[in-house]
Scaffold this active site. Structure first.
Site, short mmCIF file in Angstrom:
data_model
loop_
_atom_site.label_atom_id
_atom_site.label_comp_id
_atom_site.label_asym_id
_atom_site.label_seq_id
_atom_site.Cartn_x
_atom_site.Cartn_y
_atom_site.Cartn_z
N GLN A 109 0.84 -1.20 0.00
CA GLN A 109 0.00 0.00 0.00
C GLN A 109 0.87 1.25 0.00
O GLN A 109 1.66 1.46 0.93
CB GLN A 109 -0.91 0.00 1.23
N GLY A 110 0.73 2.09 -1.01
CA GLY A 110 1.47 3.34 -1.08
C GLY A 110 0.60 4.51 -0.65
O GLY A 110 0.06 5.22 -1.51
N TYR A 111 0.47 4.69 0.64
CA TYR A 111 -0.33 5.81 1.17
C TYR A 111 0.57 6.82 1.91
O TYR A 111 0.76 7.93 1.46
CB TYR A 111 -1.40 5.27 2.13
N SER A 112 1.10 6.42 3.06
CA SER A 112 1.85 7.36 3.90
C SER A 112 3.13 7.83 3.21
O SER A 112 3.75 7.11 2.42
CB SER A 112 2.20 6.71 5.24
N GLU B 91 -10.24 -1.47 5.72
CA GLU B 91 -9.05 -1.57 6.54
C GLU B 91 -9.39 -1.53 8.03
O GLU B 91 -8.75 -2.20 8.83
CB GLU B 91 -8.08 -0.44 6.20
N ASN C 118 -6.57 6.19 16.73
CA ASN C 118 -7.66 6.16 17.69
C ASN C 118 -8.15 7.55 18.05
O ASN C 118 -9.31 7.74 18.42
CB ASN C 118 -7.22 5.41 18.95
#
Length: 393
Positions: free
Chosen positions: A128-131, A246, A379
């Site tokens: 996953q290339g998100y952050s 997710e 959270n």
């Protein structure tokens, strides 16, 4: 609200249990029981995925039209609980639980026909290339540029905390295709091959001493526009859809297994037995409450209702209960918790553990699970959601 299993549900549970007992090899079971995060090394997860795929069970939440079993909510919960109880290796969620549903929801017929069977069979392993550096929970601030050049985008920048990028042959990625208007409006969702020229992967070794995450660099990487999911500059909508998968729920079965492990460790402890008993009792009460809440949400889903912000509540309570159980195990182990025993954790290793065998993974679990209250929406963000949708603040 009916929280009890029907005769049909119990028969299905017995079928799942018998299948696992007949097909889960001792090596795969050891690998599953010694997991230190939600990700299992593909040398163990992919063989188990192939076994499940042969039965049609690799993707419990997928509809039949895309190769899934077409199970209802209760059947999926039963399957997850039996896998947790037996200690099966966890399958990578990146393909089966994240990009797969996105392709179903937003992909073209050609993309569905190509990618979905490969995800089911384990032929493609996704990351996953998100952050990005400086863009974690605030994904709207991402800066990886994708400049249009004919039938391609040209990518320059980097992604970070990219789990299993060193194993993956494919990535689903958020890129910036526009800087005009709101930040969210200039993001596009792309699929790319990890062997594309210009992509390099740099390992990040965690505090647990494990190579699980990476930084990925893009230097003039050309990605066909045919690999775009959804419309250009509409990737934020796709990304929010993916986050629904997710975050998810169903953590209680794994928490009960963690409690059993913490209990076994506490029984070998030389410390304050009363302290351990009290902490374990408090954790057991918390997990029982989570289990009942998940059953209530499951009942609502089975009747066609939307549980709303309950997923945020369960995400908070589930991750914090897991961290509490980790802390109990570390405290019970005492000095044994600090011994690095990575080689002894490997299935088939002939290296005897130092201290109780149940404690081999205690410290890596503790360190890895600190991230559980951050990924999938921290959270703090989940509490903001509850404040707005439940309390009206």
């Amino acid at each position: 609200m009916d929280l009890e299993l029907t005769k049909e549900d119990l028969a299905f549970r017995d079928e799942v249990r018998a299948f696992i007992e007949a097909n889960l090899t001792p090596e795969l079971q050891v690998a599953g029981r010694r997991l230190t995060s939600v990700f299992c090394e593909p040398r163990y997860s992919l063989p188990w995925q192939k076994i499940l795929h042969a039965r049609g069970w690799a993707a419990p939440a997928w509809p039949k039209e895309y190769g899934g079993p077409g199970w209802n909510e209760v059947q999926r919960a039963i399957f997850a609980a039996e896998c947790a109880r037996a200690g099966t290796p966890s399958l990578s969620p990146m393909g089966l639980k994240m990009v797969g549903p996105v392709i179903m929801g937003f992909g073209t017929p050609e993309q569905k026909a190509y990618y979905l069977p490969r995800i089911l069979a384990g032929e493609d392993y996704w990351c996953q290339g998100y952050s990005e550096p400086g863009s974690g929970s605030d994904l709207a601030s991402l800066q990886l540029r994708a400049v249009s050049d004919g039938d391609h985008y040209v990518l320059d920048g980097s992604k970070i905390w990219t789990t299993h990028a060193h194993h993956a042959n494919r990535m689903f990625c958020l890129v910036r295709t526009s800087t005009e208007g709101k930040a969210q409006q200039g993001i596009t969702f792309l699929l790319l091959e990890m062997n594309t020229p210009g992509i390099s992967v740099k390992p990040i070794i965690t505090l647990a001493g494990e190579h699980e995450v990476n930084q990925v660099f893009f230097d003039g990487v050309r990605v066909p526009k045919a690999n775009r999911i959804g419309q250009e500059n509409q990737g934020w909508t796709v990304a929010k859809y993916l986050l629904e998968f997710e975050r998810g729920g169903g953590s209680a079965p794994g928490l009960f297994v963690g409690l059993e492990r913490a209990q076994a460790i506490a029984e070998t402890a030389d410390g304050d037995d009363r302290w351990h008993r009290r902490r374990l009792a408090e954790a057991e009460i918390a997990v029982a409450a989570i289990d009942m809440s998940e059953r209530r949400v499951l009942s609502e889903l089975a009747s066609g209702k939307n549980p709303g912000p309950a997923s945020s509540m369960l995400k908070i309570n589930g991750t914090e209960a897991m961290q509490r159980i980790d802390e109990i195990s570390i405290a019970a182990l005492g000095d044994y918790a600090h011994v690095d025993q990575m080689d002894a954790r490997e299935p088939g290793s002939n290296i005897p553990p130092i201290g109780p065998e149940e404690g081999l993974t205690a410290m890596p679990r503790y360190l890895n699970n600190r991230a559980a209250s951050i990924y999938g929406g921290s959270n703090e963000i989940q509490r903001d959601i509850i404040a707005r949708l439940v309390l009206g603040l």
